[in-house]
Design an enzyme around this catalytic site. Structure first.
Site, PDB file in Angstrom:
ATOM      1  N   ARG A  47       0.833  -1.208   0.000  1.00  0.00           N
ATOM      2  CA  ARG A  47       0.000   0.000   0.000  1.00  0.00           C
ATOM      3  C   ARG A  47       0.869   1.261   0.000  1.00  0.00           C
ATOM      4  O   ARG A  47       0.480   2.295  -0.549  1.00  0.00           O
ATOM      5  CB  ARG A  47      -1.010   0.001   1.149  1.00  0.00           C
ATOM      6  CG  ARG A  47      -2.141   0.995   0.928  1.00  0.00           C
ATOM      7  CD  ARG A  47      -3.196   0.943   2.013  1.00  0.00           C
ATOM      8  NE  ARG A  47      -4.301   0.045   1.761  1.00  0.00           N
ATOM      9  CZ  ARG A  47      -5.367   0.333   0.989  1.00  0.00           C
ATOM     10  NH1 ARG A  47      -5.459   1.508   0.384  1.00  0.00           N
ATOM     11  NH2 ARG A  47      -6.325  -0.536   0.836  1.00  0.00           N
ATOM     12  N   GLU A  98     -10.015   5.548   7.138  1.00  0.00           N
ATOM     13  CA  GLU A  98      -8.585   5.860   7.154  1.00  0.00           C
ATOM     14  C   GLU A  98      -8.186   7.164   6.468  1.00  0.00           C
ATOM     15  O   GLU A  98      -7.275   7.847   6.941  1.00  0.00           O
ATOM     16  CB  GLU A  98      -7.799   4.711   6.495  1.00  0.00           C
ATOM     17  CG  GLU A  98      -7.855   3.410   7.249  1.00  0.00           C
ATOM     18  CD  GLU A  98      -7.343   2.264   6.401  1.00  0.00           C
ATOM     19  OE1 GLU A  98      -8.056   1.847   5.476  1.00  0.00           O
ATOM     20  OE2 GLU A  98      -6.225   1.801   6.640  1.00  0.00           O
TER      21      GLU A  98
HETATM   22  N1  MTE Z   1     -12.523   4.575  14.437  1.00  0.00           N
HETATM   23  C1  MTE Z   1     -12.614   4.195  15.727  1.00  0.00           C
HETATM   24  N2  MTE Z   1     -13.408   4.895  16.556  1.00  0.00           N
HETATM   25  N3  MTE Z   1     -11.913   3.126  16.203  1.00  0.00           N
HETATM   26  C2  MTE Z   1     -11.070   2.402  15.408  1.00  0.00           C
HETATM   27  O1  MTE Z   1     -10.436   1.444  15.858  1.00  0.00           O
HETATM   28  N4  MTE Z   1     -10.113   2.132  13.138  1.00  0.00           N
HETATM   29  C3  MTE Z   1      -9.777   2.801  11.898  1.00  0.00           C
HETATM   30  C4  MTE Z   1     -11.014   3.492  11.309  1.00  0.00           C
HETATM   31  N5  MTE Z   1     -11.667   4.284  12.298  1.00  0.00           N
HETATM   32  C5  MTE Z   1     -10.945   2.795  14.038  1.00  0.00           C
HETATM   33  C6  MTE Z   1     -11.723   3.893  13.592  1.00  0.00           C
HETATM   34  C7  MTE Z   1      -9.240   1.902  10.888  1.00  0.00           C
HETATM   35  S1  MTE Z   1      -7.599   1.523  10.931  1.00  0.00           S
HETATM   36  C8  MTE Z   1     -10.010   1.376   9.897  1.00  0.00           C
HETATM   37  S2  MTE Z   1      -9.364   0.403   8.687  1.00  0.00           S
HETATM   38  C9  MTE Z   1     -11.448   1.642   9.831  1.00  0.00           C
HETATM   39  O2  MTE Z   1     -11.907   2.481  10.885  1.00  0.00           O
HETATM   40  C10 MTE Z   1     -12.182   0.307   9.897  1.00  0.00           C
HETATM   41  O3  MTE Z   1     -13.550   0.459   9.894  1.00  0.00           O
HETATM   42  P1  MTE Z   1     -14.366   0.752   8.548  1.00  0.00           P
HETATM   43  O4  MTE Z   1     -13.855  -0.174   7.522  1.00  0.00           O
HETATM   44  O5  MTE Z   1     -15.756   0.495   8.949  1.00  0.00           O
HETATM   45  O6  MTE Z   1     -14.110   2.180   8.185  1.00  0.00           O
HETATM   46  N1  HPA Z   2      -5.723  -2.515   3.997  1.00  0.00           N
HETATM   47  C1  HPA Z   2      -5.918  -2.775   5.290  1.00  0.00           C
HETATM   48  N2  HPA Z   2      -5.771  -3.945   5.824  1.00  0.00           N
HETATM   49  C2  HPA Z   2      -5.383  -4.936   5.024  1.00  0.00           C
HETATM   50  C3  HPA Z   2      -5.154  -4.730   3.677  1.00  0.00           C
HETATM   51  C4  HPA Z   2      -5.344  -3.457   3.126  1.00  0.00           C
HETATM   52  O1  HPA Z   2      -5.161  -3.194   1.936  1.00  0.00           O
HETATM   53  N3  HPA Z   2      -4.757  -5.889   3.143  1.00  0.00           N
HETATM   54  C5  HPA Z   2      -4.744  -6.764   4.168  1.00  0.00           C
HETATM   55  N4  HPA Z   2      -5.121  -6.204   5.295  1.00  0.00           N
HETATM   56 MO1  MOS Z   3      -7.206  -0.374   9.338  1.00  0.00          MO
HETATM   57  S1  MOS Z   3      -5.187  -0.110   9.385  1.00  0.00           S
HETATM   58  O1  MOS Z   3      -7.135  -1.138   7.735  1.00  0.00           O
HETATM   59  O2  MOS Z   3      -7.395  -1.666  10.422  1.00  0.00           O
END
Ligand code: MTE
Ligand code: HPA
Ligand code: MOS
Length: 766
Positions: A304, A705
């Site tokens: 990534r 993210e």
């Molecule tokens: N928001 C909160 N409150 N707590 C979390 O742990 N994780 C982040 C983001 N926002 C997180 C968060 C990360 S690393 C990711 S990948 C996404 O939420 C995962 O959830 P989503 O795929 O529903 O956005």
């Molecule tokens: N993003 C986040 N988490 C992951 C990914 C990615 O692209 N691939 C495997 N785990």
């Molecule tokens: Mo988020 S780093 O893809 O859990």
């Protein structure tokens, strides 16, 4: 819709791992970890510890019936060290006792002798010695070699970012309970129930159907529980399997900080070439990723980094190389942005460096190179770009020209305080970069009383995904959200889940939920059509009422559901969704890996105290591409949280390992995270509704993210303020830019010019 967890959160009633009621006879585990980063184990003495009061058994690698292996991508990570240790914090033994304190007391009595071996903590050194996790990767677009000749300006440099502690409020933990016929049920604080299940299966030797992993919710994961929740669950599973007793282990904060991996630190070399109009013609970058002692998710994170190495700029000639370097640190892992932020920091550094050498504003280069729809990313996907829309909207909405002028006026008339301003456009690809992982399932039951149950593979970790799942079902059925319950996440109900990660959780699980609800709705409409002598096409559900040709009938949701049940209609559905159209060919490093991209632009202004090196952020103003947000309150919360987390990474959070690989920043008193006093005084977020069709659930683009990367603007804003004070200051591209480093930069190099400038400005302002 209000976040469905808000009332139980604020009352303290939400259930986390540590709130699961304990069964009688539960025993408590604690891991004994290496205090040496690299070495051979010459002896391990458990006798004294084993005789401590309350101790039931101490497990070592010899007690593992299956594989002593939890590596996900590469099988290079033993659960318990056997003959050697590879990092400080590596588990060597697992004590099980009648109480938590008895287990921890016994840890102190374990004696281990380790013959130390050389410790490598620097990724460049590891690379030089050939210590790589996987072979290097290289993304190429155009031909940089010939492109350099066409450039009017070429600059090169180095840019480094440090790691970041996840600091989820809920530390890691697991609770494993034996079931009949050798089965196990494991409560885990994991983002990836399947990975936790798989690791526990591998260690115990049980097939997947014998182990259920259940998750209520997480008190934060941020990537830190995508792969690294597995070890604790596997340890508890091992002990529960052998002792036939429930086993619980929740890590203390210092254990968690010492034993778990963090965001990957990166070191990078860049070379950037521009033409006379400041178009970037060529960019070469080499990334040295500090993977730590085992692969964990590092190869995927590195990938990534390469995907996002040009951020939101179109550059026709690119060569990006990535090395995943094996060092003797705890294995680093996923962290919000997943390597993307590290890649984007480097291109922003390259642009800043070029601008500085050319004596122009960084924004001139940024703006000139924003990508457009149809432009190629280095990995072959064509952009559907909102970059320019976001940038232009930011200019207009926040009147940035006046803002910039005000900063300059301030700087002319202030001696010891300087303001800095930085723009940070972002572009983030949505989908797991590993195409296979972009699949999800949902199981929806409509009960005979009209209540609805949803199970998906999604894990709620504060990001509000469960609320979004309720919204999907409520919208499809046109019923009140109160009728809908999202169940815990369980591998028995939903199999083969992908982690809740990559910001794609709501998209993947939401689409599966949408499909399941739609299938049930179709069957319900047939029942109604039958009843009212209409065709299904003329039946609608509207606010819980059955409508025929737009006319309300005396049938409501409840009546329709009971009628369907009476007619033996299937009121349950299990749906499967796999993101269409995405693919990636690793042999060519080309493809269409992302369902879509999320764009946005932020402007950050900081005020720097040039005597102390401390700073406060005046404001961060953002225009963010939401597609069409399905929950603006939740999405805004994600942006604020992501932004501040990114700012912490760039400014104050400083992970320190010493040369022996020991974590020095191992408590909350010596590892600083943003608090209420360090957040910007003002955060403005403009939700840009973008019209381009996208593959998101209800066109509501993923938001988890991408906003973290607005935080990178904080680094460049401080840098800008330093240079306003001391134009000759050389500020290395070395994040975080802590107050200490800021002070060094203000006065360290080129002090004379700085002092002269100070005098000159003193004459103006005093
Ligand atoms: N928001 C909160 N409150 N707590 C979390 O742990 N994780 C982040 C983001 N926002 C997180 C968060 C990360 S690393 C990711 S990948 C996404 O939420 C995962 O959830 P989503 O795929 O529903 O956005
Ligand atoms: N993003 C986040 N988490 C992951 C990914 C990615 O692209 N691939 C495997 N785990
Ligand atoms: Mo988020 S780093 O893809 O859990």
């Amino acid at each position: 819709m209000l976040n469905k967890d808000s009332s139980t959160h604020t009352r303290g009633e939400s259930v986390y791992l540590d709130d699961v009621p304990l069964l009688q006879g539960t025993l408590f585990g604690a891991a004994f970890a290496s205090s040496i980063a690299h070495g051979h184990i010459t002896s391990l003495c458990l006798d004294e510890a084993g005789q401590m009061p309350g101790v039931v058994k101490i497990f070592t690698w010899k007690d593992i019936p299956g594989d002593n292996q939890i590596g996900g991508i590469v099988p290079d990570e033993p659960l318990l060290a056997s003959h050697g240790v590879d990092f400080c914090g590596m588990p060597i033994a697992f004590v099980v006792a009648e109480t938590d304190s008895a287990a921890r007391a016994a840890l102190k009595k374990i004696r281990v002798e380790i013959d130390p071996l050389p410790v490598i903590t620097d990724p460049r050194e590891a690379q030089a010695r050939g210590a790589l996790i996987v072979p290097p990767r290289q993304f190429v677009l155009g031909d940089t070699t010939t492109a350099w000749n066409e450039c009017s300006h070429v600059f090169s440099g180095k840019a480094d970012t440090n790691g970041q502690e996840h600091l989820y409020i809920e530390t890691q933990g697991a609770y494993a309970i034996p079931q009949e016929n050798e089965g196990l049920k494991i409560y885990s604080s994991t983002q990836s129930p399947r990975a936790t299940q798989t690791a526990s299966c591998r260690v115990t030797g049980l097939p997947m159907h014998q182990i259920e992993v259940e998750v209520t919710r997480l008190g934060g994961g941020f990537g830190g529980k995508e792969d690294q929740a597995n070890a604790w669950a596997a340890l508890c599973a091992l002990a529960a399997f052998q002792l036939k007793k429930p086993i619980k282990y929740c890590l203390h904060r210092m254990e968690d900080m010492a034993m778990t991996g963090k965001r990957h630190p990166y070191s990078a070399d860049f070379k950037i070439g521009l033409d006379a109009q400041y178009n970037i013609l060529a960019y070469e970058v080499v990334f040295y990723q500090n993977a730590g002692a085992a692969a964990d998710l590092s190869p995927a994170v590195l990938e990534r980094t390469l995907f996002h190495c040009t951020n939101t700029y179109y550059i026709p000639n690119v060569k990006a190389t990535g090395y995943s370097c094996r060092t003797h640190l705890p294995p680093n892992t996923a962290f919000r942005g997943f390597g993307g932020p590290q890649g984007m920091f480097v291109i922003e550094s390259a642009i800043a460096w070029a601008a500085e050498q050319l004596g122009i504003d960084k924004t001139i280069i940024q703006k000139a190179n924003l990508n457009k729809t149809g432009d190629l990313f280095p990995y072959g996907q064509k952009a559907v770009s909102e970059a320019q829309v976001c940038w232009n909207k930011t200019e207009r909405l926040y009147d940035t020209a006046s803002w910039q002028a005000a900063v300059q006026t301030f700087n002319r008339s202030n001696l010891l305080y300087k303001k800095g301003l930085a723009w940070m456009p972002i572009c983030f690809g949505i989908s797991f970069t590993n195409t296979m992982m972009n699949q999800a399932r949902a199981l929806v039951h409509v009960y005979a009383d009209g209540s609805v149950s949803i199970s998906t593979g999604a894990v709620e970790m504060g990001q509000g995904v469960n609320t979004k799942m309720v919204q999907v079902a409520a919208q499809v059925f046109s019923i009140r959200p109160q009728r809908i319950r999202v169940q815990s996440t369980s591998t028995h109900r939903i199999a083969n889940t992908s982690p809740s990660a990559a910001s794609a959780t709501a998209d993947l699980n939401g689409k599966a939920t949408l499909m399941a609800c739609t299938a049930i709705l179709e069957r319900l409409r047939e029942v109604a059509a039958d009843q009212f002598g209409a065709t299904t096409g003329n039946i609608r559900l509207q606010d819980e009422v059955v409508c025929v040709n737009g006319e309300r009938t005396d049938w409501n949701w409840h009546k329709l559901v009971s009628a369907a049940f009476g007619k033996r209609v299937n009121l349950s559905e299990h749906a499967h969704y796999a993101t269409p159209e995405i693919f990636f060919d690793k042999t060519k490093e080309k493809g269409h890996p992302f369902a879509y991209h999320v764009y946005g632009t932020s402007v950050t202004v900081v005020t720097l105290d040039c005597l102390r090196g401390t700073y406060e952020f005046d404001a961060v103003k953002i225009v963010h591409d939401f597609g069409a947000s399905m929950n603006p309150a939740i999405d805004r919360g994600q942006i604020e949280g992501g932004l501040v987390q990114g700012m912490g990474w760039m400014t104050m959070e400083e992970i320190v390992y010493d040369a022996q690989g020991r974590l020095r920043s191992n408590t909350l008193s010596n590892y600083k995270v943003p608090d209420i006093y360090s957040v910007p005084r003002e955060i403005l977020i403009h939700p840009l509704q973008t019209d381009t069709d996208n593959a998101a659930i209800f066109r509501s683009k993923a938001v988890g993210e991408p906003p973290l990367m607005y935080g990178i603007g904080a680094f460049f804003a401080i840098r800008d303020a330093i240079r306003a004070f001391n134009p000759a200051a050389l500020v290395p591209f070395d994040a975080p830019l802590t107050p200490e480093k800021t002070l060094m930069a203000l006065y360290g190099k080129n002090k004379k010019e700085g002092a002269d400038k100070l005098k000159a400005s003193a004459q103006v302002s005093l």
